[in-house]
Design a protein around this motif. Sequence first.
Motif, short mmCIF file in Angstrom:
data_model
loop_
_atom_site.label_atom_id
_atom_site.label_comp_id
_atom_site.label_asym_id
_atom_site.label_seq_id
_atom_site.Cartn_x
_atom_site.Cartn_y
_atom_site.Cartn_z
N ILE A 171 -29.96 9.92 29.79
CA ILE A 171 -30.08 9.63 31.10
C ILE A 171 -29.12 9.23 31.95
O ILE A 171 -28.83 9.30 33.52
N ASP A 173 -26.63 8.92 31.77
CA ASP A 173 -25.11 10.19 32.03
C ASP A 173 -25.32 11.01 32.98
O ASP A 173 -24.45 11.16 34.04
N ARG A 174 -26.32 11.40 33.24
CA ARG A 174 -26.75 12.35 34.12
C ARG A 174 -26.57 11.14 35.44
O ARG A 174 -26.29 11.54 36.19
N PHE A 175 -27.24 10.18 35.97
CA PHE A 175 -27.71 9.93 36.81
C PHE A 175 -25.89 9.50 37.26
O PHE A 175 -25.71 9.16 38.31
N ARG A 176 -24.96 9.04 36.64
CA ARG A 176 -24.06 8.68 37.13
C ARG A 176 -22.96 9.96 37.38
O ARG A 176 -21.45 9.83 38.12
N THR A 177 -23.79 10.91 36.78
CA THR A 177 -23.12 12.07 37.51
C THR A 177 -22.94 12.67 39.13
O THR A 177 -22.72 13.75 39.72
N LEU A 178 -24.36 11.77 39.29
CA LEU A 178 -24.57 12.04 40.61
C LEU A 178 -24.44 11.28 41.50
O LEU A 178 -23.93 10.37 41.28
#
Lengths: 267, 321
Positions: free
Chosen positions: A90, A92-97
Amino acid sequence: MNALQLAVADGMTIARRNALKIRRAPDLLGGVVMLPIVFVLLFAYVFGSMISLPGMSYGEYLLPGIFVMTIVSSAQITGYTLTQDLQKGIFDRFRTLPMSPSAVLTGQTVADVIMNLTSVVTMALVGLAVGWRVRSSPVEGALGFLMLLLFAYAFSWVTATVALSLRTPEVFNNVATILSFPLVFLSNAFVDSTRLPGPLRVVAEWNPVSTLVQAARELFGNTSPAMPVPDAWPLRHAVPVSFAWSVVLLVVFVPLATRLYQKAVSR
Amino acid sequence: MSDAITAEGLVKRYGDVTALDGLHLTVPEGTVFGLLGPNGAGKTTTVRILTTLLKPDAGHARVAGFDVVRDAALLRAHIGVSGQYAAVDDHLTGAENLEMVGRLYHLGVKRSRRRARELLERFDLADAADRPVQGWSGGMRRRLDLAGALVAAPPVLFLDEPTTGLDPRARASLWDVIAELVAEGTTVLLTTQYMEEADRLADRIAVTDHGRVIALGTADELKGQVGGDRIELSVTSAADLETAGRALAPLAVGDVQVDADALQVTAPVTGGAAALTTALGRLAAERVTVRDAGLRRPTLDDVFLSLTGHEADAETKETVR
């Protein structure tokens, strides 16, 4: 919005997410609400009926100790959720935002303060029902709760640091249990530390948990002239030293946890 | 038409292992680029670099006009990423998951809420929107994860093995959704292990192996690289299989593949239908009973085998020696 406002807004979004998670997860909610109730009732009635202290009831002596024990054990939820999130990808998702990178940890720890507030309020209410009272002034009482929550917040950063260096929920749970038991029981939370044998007494008197418990007893007025404060320096100045501990923990562990988070997610 | 994604000489090492060994790629705006390769070919590493999750050891890349290292923070507002495993929160509902992503894209509370509902509707998840994701099926979670990547309507979308582990029906439904997005002009970089997926969705395909692009082109061009048509026939017994393989060898322009389990022989040929007639004549002369025979265009499977399969074989032989 400037960078700071964005960081705060993102932190709140993450805090909201974690608070929702705790509300929906029966295992976490049990730890936050049910366990404290059980602790207060069990200790107050089982030990309270067996142990007598000079000048005060054991139940009253005990409750500040239970407050602190619950704070130490529920800080583990911080670590547990962090390790779970690490495994699930999860982050990873945050870090692409385009969100503020610091928001993940601040949001997590802020949610844990909300959780701790719930625990402490629950325990205080149950405590009142079984005879515990704030015998000092309302201001001192409020300061007592504030001090507990500040320490809880600082301690969340400690468990976050441990969790981010261990990375898996299973390992974290084992290590946290092994560390938190002696921390709580080698203290004055449940027993009068002056009656412990030599080296144990020294450890217990310098244990920050003892300082916090002593400070809470003083601020809530749960003390007795028949039970003098031990000579150890941190216990003599329990209230300021407790606040100092919280500040020191924050100064050391906020940057440490932040660095470990960056390292853990960028592999 | 300008390029939405360019990568030049990307290198990434993990200790002794070289995950990317000078990878180049260019994706024009509004097209779908398929990165096709086996596990460990460097597909995920490429996506992680292009989506700012990893820094390359060498080389550089630009996405939507931003350098992936220098302008990482700015770039993130312009990309959407959907990963190999659905990065959704089990305890949150579908709507809460998407709203959270919207807020983190800084869309504001109202717009995040509206966008979440729109996407749930579009991805056929509206009925489950207010139930915690915990009880959802794998296909639904994948669709939610993809919806999460689309919250900010980003111009460039990265899909890392979007259908791995899904059943055929869920896969087909996800393909439809992706095809729709592409029709709307989104640039997509897709990684996959499935030739069928690349064939169906990608305008251009890069076959990767050992961290490099080893072949590049449209599906048709790649198929063209491995020669013309293929004769594919099945026989009724293992004895016939060997005979058929030998009989076809002189006609084939490459290696004849013999599949002992399926009792099938495949031979690349030139000359189309005439070649098939010749082949059947030879088989009749050898008294081979042919159960089924046909001429087909090469599939991406053939491309993949001839490009990566040989290398993998060569390597195995070396280690045996």
